[in-house]
Design a protein around this motif. Structure first.
Motif, PDB file in Angstrom:
ATOM      1  N   GLU A 115       0.837  -1.206   0.000  1.00 14.46           N
ATOM      2  CA  GLU A 115       0.000   0.000   0.000  1.00 14.46           C
ATOM      3  C   GLU A 115       0.871   1.256   0.000  1.00 14.46           C
ATOM      4  OE1 GLU A 115      -3.553   2.152   2.635  1.00 14.46           O
ATOM      5  OE2 GLU A 115      -2.911   0.107   3.108  1.00 14.46           O
ATOM      6  N   LYS A 116       1.930   1.250   0.797  1.00 16.21           N
ATOM      7  CA  LYS A 116       2.829   2.406   0.834  1.00 16.21           C
ATOM      8  C   LYS A 116       3.591   2.538  -0.480  1.00 16.21           C
ATOM      9  CE  LYS A 116       4.666   3.460   4.721  1.00 16.21           C
ATOM     10  NZ  LYS A 116       5.498   3.467   5.969  1.00 16.21           N
ATOM     11  N   ILE A 117       3.992   1.409  -1.067  1.00 16.06           N
ATOM     12  CA  ILE A 117       4.692   1.449  -2.353  1.00 16.06           C
ATOM     13  C   ILE A 117       3.794   2.047  -3.426  1.00 16.06           C
ATOM     14  CG2 ILE A 117       5.620  -0.009  -4.207  1.00 16.06           C
ATOM     15  CD1 ILE A 117       6.698  -1.849  -1.974  1.00 16.06           C
ATOM     16  N   ALA A 118       2.522   1.660  -3.439  1.00 18.43           N
ATOM     17  CA  ALA A 118       1.575   2.207  -4.422  1.00 18.43           C
ATOM     18  C   ALA A 118       1.408   3.712  -4.241  1.00 18.43           C
ATOM     19  CB  ALA A 118       0.233   1.491  -4.298  1.00 18.43           C
ATOM     20  N   SER A 140       8.405  -3.595  -7.973  1.00 21.08           N
ATOM     21  CA  SER A 140       7.599  -4.268  -6.962  1.00 21.08           C
ATOM     22  C   SER A 140       7.932  -3.803  -5.557  1.00 21.08           C
ATOM     23  CB  SER A 140       7.785  -5.776  -7.058  1.00 21.08           C
ATOM     24  OG  SER A 140       9.150  -6.120  -6.839  1.00 21.08           O
ATOM     25  N   THR A 141       9.100  -3.163  -5.407  1.00 22.14           N
ATOM     26  CA  THR A 141       9.547  -2.727  -4.081  1.00 22.14           C
ATOM     27  C   THR A 141       9.662  -1.211  -3.950  1.00 22.14           C
ATOM     28  OG1 THR A 141      11.825  -2.993  -4.821  1.00 22.14           O
ATOM     29  CG2 THR A 141      10.820  -4.843  -3.657  1.00 22.14           C
ATOM     30  N   GLY A 142       9.332  -0.459  -4.980  1.00 23.69           N
ATOM     31  CA  GLY A 142       9.484   0.983  -4.890  1.00 23.69           C
ATOM     32  C   GLY A 142       9.289   1.664  -6.220  1.00 23.69           C
ATOM     33  N   VAL A 143      10.021   2.758  -6.414  1.00 29.62           N
ATOM     34  CA  VAL A 143       9.828   3.562  -7.617  1.00 29.62           C
ATOM     35  C   VAL A 143      11.116   4.319  -7.925  1.00 29.62           C
ATOM     36  CG1 VAL A 143       8.886   5.490  -6.234  1.00 29.62           C
ATOM     37  CG2 VAL A 143       8.348   5.316  -8.688  1.00 29.62           C
ATOM     38  N   VAL A 144      11.378   4.507  -9.218  1.00 29.77           N
ATOM     39  CA  VAL A 144      12.572   5.215  -9.683  1.00 29.77           C
ATOM     40  C   VAL A 144      12.137   6.413 -10.519  1.00 29.77           C
ATOM     41  CG1 VAL A 144      14.787   4.999 -10.874  1.00 29.77           C
ATOM     42  CG2 VAL A 144      13.700   2.969  -9.873  1.00 29.77           C
ATOM     43  N   LEU A 145      12.790   7.537 -10.289  1.00 27.45           N
ATOM     44  CA  LEU A 145      12.611   8.720 -11.124  1.00 27.45           C
ATOM     45  C   LEU A 145      13.892   8.929 -11.933  1.00 27.45           C
ATOM     46  CD1 LEU A 145      10.839  11.183 -11.900  1.00 27.45           C
ATOM     47  CD2 LEU A 145      12.024  12.454 -10.098  1.00 27.45           C
TER      48      LEU A 145
END
Length: 259
Positions: A115-118, A140-145
């Motif tokens: 939920e926090k990752i989304a 699946s574990t986070g996000v990259v900019l």
């Protein structure tokens, strides 16, 4: 001057090839390799990578010569690695260690707050909508900019991602070349390698690790601490003793070593 050059994160002129570099006997070695910028050249976008024609055969030879002691250790999702190298049968460590494929079986290394990752992914996407040159990569574990195509906005990207990571308990900011990633505190390439190194067929071998990015520095230090060989690809500052200028030089070194 580009933002990463100002902050010391991006390489300057590549060093000359290191002809004195000697790898341990393949009978005693385990080979751990980053993907982007190490085995293949960095592309403008994550999907733009071109896999050299000789690379799949090189990895197959390494698997055979080292009796399976070969692992790719990447920030990419495992599905990306499988797409680029569909014939590779060795171990895959993806998302900086959060995903693993060992003996053909895929599994997450841990459970994470989806939920926090989304929420993080949504906030980064909304921010990137303000600047079309930004590219968002969800994991699946986070996000990259990514800001490779808007390097003059590197400081802006850093400020936003650093603030967001600081507000997300259990997550941290991971700088990379022209990118910032938010990932769980418990995820790291060195952490994954420590676990992998305790299992056959990797246990009691001399590790060889090659990587190009800031995300590889803990793994490079890990290899040297265990009496192995650490190789930095490119000209950026590093904790390890050995440099090679580019992925082509690494592939050539491995070809000679496996001959």
């Amino acid at each position: 001057m580009l933002y990463y050059q100002m902050t010391g994160f991006m390489e300057g002129d590549p060093p000359p090839p290191e002809h004195s570099l000697r790898l341990p006997d393949p009978d005693r070695a385990a080979l751990f390799l980053d993907f982007d910028g190490t085995l293949v050249d960095i592309a403008q976008t994550p999907d733009g990578v071109v896999v050299p024609e000789e690379l799949p055969m090189l990895l197959a030879r390494a698997m055979d010569r080292l009796d399976g002691r070969v692992a790719l250790v990447s920030g990419r999702n495992i599905s990306d690695l499988e797409r680029f190298l569909p014939g590779f049968e060795g171990t895959l460590i993806g998302s900086h260690g959060a995903e693993r494929r060992v003996d053909g079986v895929r599994s997450p290394a841990d459970d994470f707050d989806q939920e926090k990752i989304a929420t993080l992914q949504r906030l980064v996407a909304e921010f990137a909508n303000l600047q079309p040159s930004f590219l968002v990569e969800n994991k699946s574990t986070g996000v990259v900019l990514h800001y490779r195509q808007a390097q003059e906005l590197g400081a802006l990207a850093l400020h936003f991602m650093d603030t967001l990571a600081a507000a997300a308990d259990g997550f941290r900011l991971q700088p990379a070349l022209c990118a910032y990633e938010i990932k769980p505190d418990s995820v790291g390439k060195d952490i994954a390698l420590t676990d992998l190194f305790a299992r056959p067929p990797f246990a009691d071998c001399l590790p060889i690790y090659a990587g190009d990015d800031l995300t590889d520095e803990p793994a490079l230090a890990w290899a040297e601490e265990r009496g192995g060989t650490a190789i930095k690809i490119g000209g950026a500052d590093t904790v390890c003793a050995h440099h090679l200028p580019d992925p082509a030089a690494l592939r050539a070194l491995l070809e000679r070593w496996l001959a």
